[in-house]
Design an enzyme around this catalytic site. Structure first.
Site, mmCIF file in Angstrom:
data_model
loop_
_atom_site.group_PDB
_atom_site.id
_atom_site.type_symbol
_atom_site.label_atom_id
_atom_site.label_comp_id
_atom_site.label_asym_id
_atom_site.label_seq_id
_atom_site.Cartn_x
_atom_site.Cartn_y
_atom_site.Cartn_z
ATOM 1 N N THR A 104 124.380 31.810 5.620
ATOM 2 C CA THR A 104 125.003 30.512 5.893
ATOM 3 C C THR A 104 126.422 30.669 6.433
ATOM 4 O OG1 THR A 104 125.579 30.444 3.549
ATOM 5 C CG2 THR A 104 123.646 29.187 4.217
ATOM 6 N N ALA A 125 78.914 -21.053 28.919
ATOM 7 C CA ALA A 125 78.556 -19.968 28.008
ATOM 8 C C ALA A 125 77.762 -18.909 28.755
ATOM 9 C CB ALA A 125 77.742 -20.518 26.840
ATOM 10 N N GLY A 171 122.917 28.393 -5.991
ATOM 11 C CA GLY A 171 124.232 28.935 -6.293
ATOM 12 C C GLY A 171 124.853 28.135 -7.432
ATOM 13 N N TYR A 173 87.558 -2.084 33.687
ATOM 14 C CA TYR A 173 87.444 -0.690 34.117
ATOM 15 C C TYR A 173 86.072 -0.476 34.728
ATOM 16 C CZ TYR A 173 87.825 4.420 33.645
ATOM 17 O OH TYR A 173 87.894 5.769 33.868
ATOM 18 N N ASP A 226 117.763 20.232 6.538
ATOM 19 C CA ASP A 226 116.538 19.978 5.760
ATOM 20 C C ASP A 226 116.803 19.155 4.499
ATOM 21 O OD1 ASP A 226 117.885 21.877 4.304
ATOM 22 O OD2 ASP A 226 116.319 23.404 4.394
ATOM 23 N N ARG A 272 108.084 28.704 4.028
ATOM 24 C CA ARG A 272 107.252 28.133 2.956
ATOM 25 C C ARG A 272 106.522 26.860 3.373
ATOM 26 N NH1 ARG A 272 111.273 27.945 -1.987
ATOM 27 N NH2 ARG A 272 112.795 28.284 -0.330
HETATM 28 C C1 UD1 Z 1 122.335 28.038 -0.122
HETATM 29 C C2 UD1 Z 1 123.629 28.353 -0.871
HETATM 30 C C3 UD1 Z 1 123.430 28.034 -2.351
HETATM 31 C C4 UD1 Z 1 123.023 26.589 -2.538
HETATM 32 C C5 UD1 Z 1 121.778 26.295 -1.707
HETATM 33 C C6 UD1 Z 1 121.445 24.833 -1.748
HETATM 34 C C7 UD1 Z 1 124.674 30.146 0.332
HETATM 35 C C8 UD1 Z 1 124.954 31.617 0.356
HETATM 36 N N1 UD1 Z 1 123.949 29.727 -0.674
HETATM 37 O O1 UD1 Z 1 121.293 28.841 -0.617
HETATM 38 O O2 UD1 Z 1 124.633 28.278 -3.054
HETATM 39 O O3 UD1 Z 1 122.769 26.319 -3.902
HETATM 40 O O4 UD1 Z 1 121.999 26.659 -0.325
HETATM 41 O O5 UD1 Z 1 120.222 24.616 -1.127
HETATM 42 O O6 UD1 Z 1 125.136 29.441 1.192
HETATM 43 N N2 UD1 Z 1 120.711 28.570 7.285
HETATM 44 C C9 UD1 Z 1 121.121 28.879 8.571
HETATM 45 N N3 UD1 Z 1 121.290 30.187 8.902
HETATM 46 C C10 UD1 Z 1 121.095 31.185 8.013
HETATM 47 C C11 UD1 Z 1 120.693 30.862 6.695
HETATM 48 C C12 UD1 Z 1 120.521 29.537 6.356
HETATM 49 O O7 UD1 Z 1 121.295 27.997 9.398
HETATM 50 O O8 UD1 Z 1 121.283 32.359 8.386
HETATM 51 C C13 UD1 Z 1 120.502 27.176 6.933
HETATM 52 C C14 UD1 Z 1 119.042 26.903 6.595
HETATM 53 O O9 UD1 Z 1 118.323 26.489 7.736
HETATM 54 C C15 UD1 Z 1 119.148 25.794 5.560
HETATM 55 C C16 UD1 Z 1 120.489 26.057 4.899
HETATM 56 O O10 UD1 Z 1 121.212 26.877 5.776
HETATM 57 O O11 UD1 Z 1 119.190 24.524 6.151
HETATM 58 C C17 UD1 Z 1 120.346 26.708 3.531
HETATM 59 O O12 UD1 Z 1 119.625 27.872 3.652
HETATM 60 P P1 UD1 Z 1 118.746 28.399 2.440
HETATM 61 O O13 UD1 Z 1 118.268 29.758 2.786
HETATM 62 O O14 UD1 Z 1 117.772 27.372 2.060
HETATM 63 O O15 UD1 Z 1 119.807 28.420 1.248
HETATM 64 P P2 UD1 Z 1 120.266 29.597 0.347
HETATM 65 O O16 UD1 Z 1 121.034 30.566 1.194
HETATM 66 O O17 UD1 Z 1 119.166 30.080 -0.456
HETATM 67 CA CA CA Z 2 116.994 25.738 0.725
#
Ligand code: UD1
Ligand code: CA
Length: 499
Positions: A85, A430, A146, A394, A109, A19
């Site tokens: 995650t 000057a 979540g 220069y 982030d 995004r």
């Molecule tokens: C996640 C949480 C959600 C919470 C939200 C807060 C889970 C399943 N959900 O949502 O409950 O309210 O964060 O922002 O955990 N990332 C990885 N690898 C991956 C996926 C994500 O490193 O495979 C990292 C992303 O770079 C980011 C963070 O995890 O920094 C969160 O990922 P994002 O997709 O924004 O969060 P959600 O899964 O939507």
């Molecule tokens: Ca997020």
């Protein structure tokens, strides 16, 4: 109470950040003079963990290189193609050696998170003897997050349900998961081995660890933060600017509480790493970037931008732009000057209006007051550089240095053609084009002597206002000459000698 340091922190930063619509990975976008990821790592480091791991996947090499440059203590873990995650933390844990203690999980982030909040989370987690403690917030618009499911009495967290998996009733819950947690490392390792991707997104959810720990009879707690901005993540450039403005607001407030006057916070931008001493005054329209350091009682602005610049105590910088420069104590700069890399202005020195400097050491009390360019130069203490003097450093091929000694008087409109040296106590007339060294104490002059063509305007510009003005002046000079006694021979001789 002094909170114990966690065994490890795992920072998740594998996501693509689509995004942002950017060729730059999301976590490398900057606010407050640092990347989002370096903010996250700095907060993590502030808890004093024994191990610190960042999980990468998207643009892995570019992000790893950035980390090596700005946070070399950090270990990198690579997430594989399995999404979620939960998988990210599993990959991160492979780099963690600790078999007991607390592991913090944060996001790369989320830039406003501070070490104090993380330490409180660790403290609350360990005091409660919990298996997991999640940092939560109550928000007016919980869509997408979540949701926290609590026990009837509210003390225990039963689980977290993702928005996409939630029932309408669960979507009505306004307490959200920030994504920041403290885990018992043994529980985390064990539970991660048991999560599945049986959910709306087909991902391994870290959040499932909470319900697994509960099912095992462990305690799962929440710490609710009142500071919602602190746990907010950046998903697009609108949020990037909003969190950037909020970070700036917090930075300004920190400086004001520490004794810095900031006249107009709405037009002042100060990066996170800038240092400002007590009783400095920041006037409207000032931007202080990078490792800029402002001394006590200094006055900066209005309308001044300084990057990686050191300003000494009691100095003044007015409407100017400086990069990698040093301004000595009680020195003054501006208005309207440009100090480039390697400018070093001595104590009580002066760089006045419309002056550009680069790679220039300007001694104590030395002055470059007006309309000059000083490049690749050394200027001794107490020296004055005349208005509109150019250091011609220069020749189109090589850059050479100019050395001007102590207490020198360089005349106005000089060109100092490098390499050239003007000795201590010397002077130049000057309009001199200094191509040869001027020895100490000498006067260097080479301006062409002036020839006046008498009556030129009367002959060549007849009928103009200039002719009228000249005739009137000449007539009145004639009349006063007729009134005055004739000059003596001696006086005329003296005047002639002076030419
Ligand atoms: C996640 C949480 C959600 C919470 C939200 C807060 C889970 C399943 N959900 O949502 O409950 O309210 O964060 O922002 O955990 N990332 C990885 N690898 C991956 C996926 C994500 O490193 O495979 C990292 C992303 O770079 C980011 C963070 O995890 O920094 C969160 O990922 P994002 O997709 O924004 O969060 P959600 O899964 O939507
Ligand atoms: Ca997020």
């Amino acid at each position: 109470m002094e909170s114990p340091a966690p065994a490890a922190v795992i920072v998740l930063a594998a996501g693509a950040g689509t995004r942002m619509k950017s060729r730059t990975p999301k976590v490398l976008h900057e606010i407050g003079g640092r990347s989002l990821l370096v903010h996250a790592v700095t907060a993590a480091e502030g808890t004093g963990p024994s191990e610190l791991v960042v999980v990468l996947r998207h643009e892995r090499d570019r992000v790893a290189e950035h980390l090596a440059e700005h946070a070399s203590e950090v270990a990198v873990a690579d997430q594989d193609e399995i999404p979620g995650t939960g998988r990210a933390v599993q990959c991160g844990l492979e780099q963690v050696t600790a078999s007991e203690g607390t592991v913090l999980v944060t996001y790369g982030d989320v830039p406003l998170l501070d070490p104090a909040t993380l330490r409180e989370l660790v403290g609350a987690h360990e005091d409660a003897g919990a298996a997991v403690t999640v940092l939560t917030a109550r928000v007016p618009d919980p869509g997408g997050y979540g949701r926290i499911l609590r026990s009837d009495d509210g003390t225990e967290v039963l689980g977290i349900v993702e928005h996409k998996d939630a029932t309408d009733e669960q979507r009505g819950i306004d307490e959200i998961n920030s994504g920041i947690y403290a885990f018992d490392v043994a529980v985390l390792r064990d539970a991660l081995g048991r999560i599945t991707s049986d959910n709306a997104q087909g991902e391994l959810y870290l959040t499932d660890v909470l319900s697994i720990a509960r099912a095992d009879g462990r305690s799962v707690r929440a710490v609710v933060t009142q500071d919602v901005m602190m746990v907010e993540g950046v998903n697009d450039r609108v949020q990037l600017s909003q969190l950037g403005a909020e970070m700036n607001r917090r930075t300004l407030e920190r400086h004001m509480r520490a004794g810095v006057t900031i006249v107009d916070p709405s037009t002042t931008w100060i990066d996170a790493d800038v240092a400002i001493a007590q009783d400095a005054v920041i006037l409207p329209g000032v931007q202080l970037h990078g490792a800029t350091d402002i001394g006590a009682d200094a006055v900066i602005g209005p309308d001044t931008t300084l990057r990686d610049t050191e300003v000494g105590a009691g100095a003044e910088v007015v409407r100017s732009h400086a990069v990698l420069a040093v301004v000595g104590a009680e020195a003054s700069v501006g208005p309207f000057s440009y100090l480039r890399a390697g400018t070093d202005l001595g104590v009580k020195g002066k760089i006045g209006g419309f002056v550009e400097t680069k790679n220039a050491q300007i001694g104590q009390g030395a002055k470059v007051p007006h309309l000059s360019y000083v490049g690749d130069a050394e200027i001794g203490e107490g020296t004055n550089i005349g208005a509109a003097t150019i250091f011609a450093n220069y020749d189109g091929v090589t850059k050479s240095r100019t050395s001007v000694g102590k207490h020198v008087r360089v005349g106005s409109d000089n060109v100092l053609v490098a390499p050239v040296t003007i000795g201590d106590g010397a002077a130049t007339g000057a309009g001199t084009i200094v191509r040869k060294d001027v020895p100490p104490g000498a006067l260097g002059v080479n301006a062409v002597s002036q020839r006046n063509v008498e009556g030129w305007t009367l002959r060549r510009r007849a009928g103009t206002a200039a002719e009228d003005a000249a005739r009137a002046a000449l007539d009145s000079a004639d009349r006063s000459a007729a009134d005055a006694p004739a000059s003596t021979d001696a006086e005329e001789h003296k005047e002639h000698e002076q030419r």
